[in-house]
Design a protein around this motif. Structure first.
Motif, PDB file in Angstrom:
ATOM      1  N   GLU A  21      -9.064   1.968   8.944  1.00  0.00           N
ATOM      2  CA  GLU A  21     -10.455   1.521   8.367  1.00  0.00           C
ATOM      3  C   GLU A  21     -10.148   0.096   8.272  1.00  0.00           C
ATOM      4  N   ASP A  22     -11.320  -0.651   8.157  1.00  0.00           N
ATOM      5  CA  ASP A  22     -11.067  -2.136   8.004  1.00  0.00           C
ATOM      6  C   ASP A  22     -10.779  -2.565   6.648  1.00  0.00           C
ATOM      7  N   SER A  23     -10.126  -3.543   6.664  1.00  0.00           N
ATOM      8  CA  SER A  23      -9.646  -4.153   5.445  1.00  0.00           C
ATOM      9  C   SER A  23      -9.753  -5.480   5.262  1.00  0.00           C
ATOM     10  N   SER A  24      -9.027  -6.210   4.302  1.00  0.00           N
ATOM     11  CA  SER A  24      -9.224  -7.737   4.031  1.00  0.00           C
ATOM     12  C   SER A  24      -8.668  -8.028   2.704  1.00  0.00           C
ATOM     13  N   TRP A  28      -4.619 -14.484  -8.111  1.00  0.00           N
ATOM     14  CA  TRP A  28      -4.415 -13.218  -7.537  1.00  0.00           C
ATOM     15  C   TRP A  28      -5.071 -12.933  -6.376  1.00  0.00           C
ATOM     16  N   TRP A  29      -4.663 -11.885  -5.725  1.00  0.00           N
ATOM     17  CA  TRP A  29      -5.282 -11.493  -4.397  1.00  0.00           C
ATOM     18  C   TRP A  29      -5.706 -10.091  -4.492  1.00  0.00           C
ATOM     19  N   HIS A  30      -6.693  -9.567  -3.607  1.00  0.00           N
ATOM     20  CA  HIS A  30      -7.086  -8.233  -3.381  1.00  0.00           C
ATOM     21  C   HIS A  30      -8.050  -8.088  -2.443  1.00  0.00           C
ATOM     22  N   SER A  31      -8.155  -6.856  -1.871  1.00  0.00           N
ATOM     23  CA  SER A  31      -8.966  -6.357  -0.904  1.00  0.00           C
ATOM     24  C   SER A  31     -10.446  -6.577  -1.520  1.00  0.00           C
ATOM     25  N   HIS A  32     -11.368  -7.087  -0.348  1.00  0.00           N
ATOM     26  CA  HIS A  32     -12.759  -7.062  -0.747  1.00  0.00           C
ATOM     27  C   HIS A  32     -13.370  -5.955   0.410  1.00  0.00           C
ATOM     28  N   SER A  33     -12.711  -4.838   0.552  1.00  0.00           N
ATOM     29  CA  SER A  33     -13.224  -4.058   1.494  1.00  0.00           C
ATOM     30  C   SER A  33     -13.353  -2.538   0.748  1.00  0.00           C
ATOM     31  N   ARG A  84      -9.903  -5.456  11.361  1.00  0.00           N
ATOM     32  CA  ARG A  84     -10.188  -3.999  11.972  1.00  0.00           C
ATOM     33  C   ARG A  84      -8.737  -3.370  12.073  1.00  0.00           C
ATOM     34  N   PRO A  85      -8.801  -1.888  12.241  1.00  0.00           N
ATOM     35  CA  PRO A  85      -7.494  -1.278  12.401  1.00  0.00           C
ATOM     36  C   PRO A  85      -6.579  -1.790  13.314  1.00  0.00           C
ATOM     37  N   GLY A  86      -5.368  -2.033  13.192  1.00  0.00           N
ATOM     38  CA  GLY A  86      -4.212  -2.490  14.149  1.00  0.00           C
ATOM     39  C   GLY A  86      -4.435  -3.974  14.614  1.00  0.00           C
ATOM     40  N   GLU A  87      -5.347  -4.742  13.720  1.00  0.00           N
ATOM     41  CA  GLU A  87      -5.163  -5.987  13.988  1.00  0.00           C
ATOM     42  C   GLU A  87      -4.723  -6.936  12.891  1.00  0.00           C
ATOM     43  N   THR A  88      -4.327  -8.420  13.399  1.00  0.00           N
ATOM     44  CA  THR A  88      -3.940  -9.212  12.420  1.00  0.00           C
ATOM     45  C   THR A  88      -4.730 -10.315  12.361  1.00  0.00           C
TER      46      THR A  88
END
Length: 581
Positions: free
Chosen positions: A99-102, A144-149, A126-130
């Protein structure tokens, strides 16, 4: 690459794929999903000019609870990102999920296209991407850092950031520890959200009975007439949460070592999804030196409340022995625990959970009914109140949405309005107003460095709105999905005084991306403290001054994860872009 050259938002989003490249490198075993049973608790450290982070699925367990998690480089929480003020950094984030992430760099001043909010400043990973984030490090401090997805942040997709000061001032401390507070639930985050939508009290096992406590009958009738409960403090509680310190539950015996006489700096980060923590070390004073990464004049306290997404740096000077660090959930349904100790294995007593606090009329935006003195301890706690203050006419009903201003959309998503919201900047947080030791108030904070002297160009008011029964949250009655084409607009370098009016009976930590604002907290204008996250107390007003000097599109939202997910989010746009050399 000139990082000050910023593309218009739509052009950037249309062409952002050029910044993303699929990875052809072998995927580590831990990142391929559930092949590794349990992610490691705690975090390692990353530094340098090029930093690589990989997002993968894992399970996680502590204190007899286990469940789904997102591990970054194999750990929950993810690694400490250690930077230096003045350096340029490239952070290469690979998404091995399906799934998408960030990643959002919370509190760091970055060009908006590297802020990491899908749909606002970039398309997501997107999945599998950098995706490679690249920016100059323009500040020092604790962030701090965290996902926004989606709701990934709840399941472990977060970690600390420390930016070392260029002037070497960090070296004045003998020890320097990160204290990252968070929580873990074995439930999938989407299941937590589903249960909240079904019943907003699902996780609350501390509701008052009809005869519990000493609340006057007239006041009970008022609460009942408004279909509200004075124990409605936290949406998700210790009934499902295990509260963590650096990824460790209370049973894990986390230690921070010191030698007697040392000055120990604790970089406290509230990286939780939903929990306000009251932090103390019984018998050991704390001196606050930074708030949200920005220097403040020293304030010595015995306890402080830290809202979701806030950071406080404190200095302690422990003597021989052990000191228990207690991060008690605001609703007192549980706590995170660690030990500062001069000898491995040595422990101090862990205090019991304190009595569950109770909301009052002041939290309903009826401050004048609470004797006009913000005294939360005076009602429902054996103060001898005879109920006279509660025998006010029901015209003060918090359900009377006709009292909302015309620019607030009074639809099904709004069923609360604070009749008489007051400035409560001097309120230390629920549960800390009646303790007999020193606690931190926002009014104690003063910037250590003078701010530029500048009067606001204009003023604006934003209402925090919600319907608790339907679990709908919003700004000005409009959910984020309904306002994406109608952002809050600021002119570049415009200075605006913003008043936040909390029409709900819950505290909201409001975070603005890409900027620091000045709290209008009673300090003189040169020393108003800088923050990026502000707790707006129930039924209250809070005011800040913003100089909108970071162009682009930025998220503006409540940092209670499920409130944001339910709609309490907006886009702030700062235009025009300045000319670049």
């Amino acid at each position: 690459m000139d990082l000050r050259v910023i593309l218009p938002r739509r052009s950037f989003l249309a062409g952002a794929a050029s910044l993303v490249a699929g990875t052809a490198l072998p995927v580590p075993a831990w990142a391929r999903g559930m092949t590794v049973p349990t992610a490691a608790r705690g975090f390692g450290s990353l530094s340098g000019e090029d930093i690589h982070m990989e997002i993968g699925r894992a399970s996680f367990g502590t204190g007899g609870r286990s469940g789904h998690g997102f591990a970054i480089n194999g750990t929950i929480p993810g690694p400490l990102v250690r930077l230096r003020e003045g350096q340029n950094v490239r952070l290469h984030v690979t998404n091995n999920l399906d799934e998408d992430s960030s990643i959002h760099w919370h509190g760091l001043l970055v060009p908006f296209q590297f802020d990491g909010v899908p749909g606002v400043s970039f398309p997501g990973i997107r999945p599998g991407e950098t995706f490679s984030y690249e920016f100059p490090v323009r500040q020092a401090g604790t962030y701090w850092w965290h996902s926004h997805s989606g709701l990934q942040e709840q399941a472990g997709h977060y970690g600390p950031i420390v930016v070392e000061a260029a002037d070497g001032s960090d070296s004045r401390f003998d020890r320097d520890y990160v204290v990252l507070l968070s929580e873990f639930t074995p439930l999938h985050p989407h299941e937590v959200m589903r249960k909240l939508k079904v019943g907003e009290h699902y996780f609350n096992y501390q509701m008052q009975t009809a005869t519990e406590g000493d609340m006057p009958l007239a006041e009970r009738v008022m609460w009942g007439g408004m279909r509200m409960n004075p124990r409605d403090i936290s949406d998700v509680t210790g009934s499902t949460y295990t509260f963590l310190v650096n990824g460790h539950g209370p049973a894990d015996d986390l230690e921070f070592l010191f030698r007697p006489g040392e000055r120990v700096r604790l970089r406290v980060i509230n990286g939780s999804a939903m929990t306000f923590f009251n932090l103390r070390m019984p018998g050991l004073p704390m001196t606050v030196i930074q708030a949200d990464g920005q220097d403040v004049e020293d304030v010595t306290v015995d306890e402080l409340q830290i809202g979701v997404a806030e950071t406080y740096d404190v200095v302690v000077e422990p003597g021989e022995g052990a000191h228990t660090l207690v991060a008690e959930a605001m609703d007192r349904s549980g706590m995170g625990v660690a030990t500062l100790t001069s000898r491995p294995g040595r422990r101090a007593p862990v205090p019991p959970l304190r009595e569950t606090p109770t909301l009052t009329m002041a939290d309903m935006g009826m401050a004048s009914m609470d004797h006009g003195a913000m005294d939360h301890g005076s009602m429902g706690h054996g103060s001898g109140n005879d109920g006279a203050a509660s025998a006010q006419p029901m015209s003060h009903d918090m359900r009377d949405v006709s009292k909302l201003p015309p620019d607030v959309k009074a639809g099904p998503g709004v069923d609360m309005v604070a009749p008489m919201p007051a400035n409560r900047m001097d309120f230390p947080g629920l549960g800390l107003d009646s303790v007999d030791h020193r606690v931190l108030h926002y009014t104690d904070l003063r910037s250590k460095r003078p701010n530029p002297r500048r009067a606001p160009d204009r003023q604006m008011e934003i209402h925090l709105t919600g319907n608790m029964e339907r679990y709908m949250w919003s700004f000005d009655g409009s959910k984020f999905s309904a306002v994406t084409d109608d952002p809050i607009r600021f002119g570049y370098d415009e200075r605006v005084r913003v008043t936040l009016v909390n029409n709900t009976m819950m505290a909201h930590p409001i975070h603005l991306h890409g900027h620091f604002f000045e709290l209008v907290n009673g300090a003189d204008e040169l020393h108003q403290p800088l923050k990026h996250t502000l707790i707006v107390q129930p039924g209250s007003k809070a005011v800040f001054d913003l100089t909108a000097n970071e162009p682009g599109d930025w998220a503006f939202h409540c940092h209670l994860l499920y409130h944001m997910h339910a709609g309490m989010m907006q886009t702030v746009t700062v235009r025009p872009f300045p000319e670049t050399a």
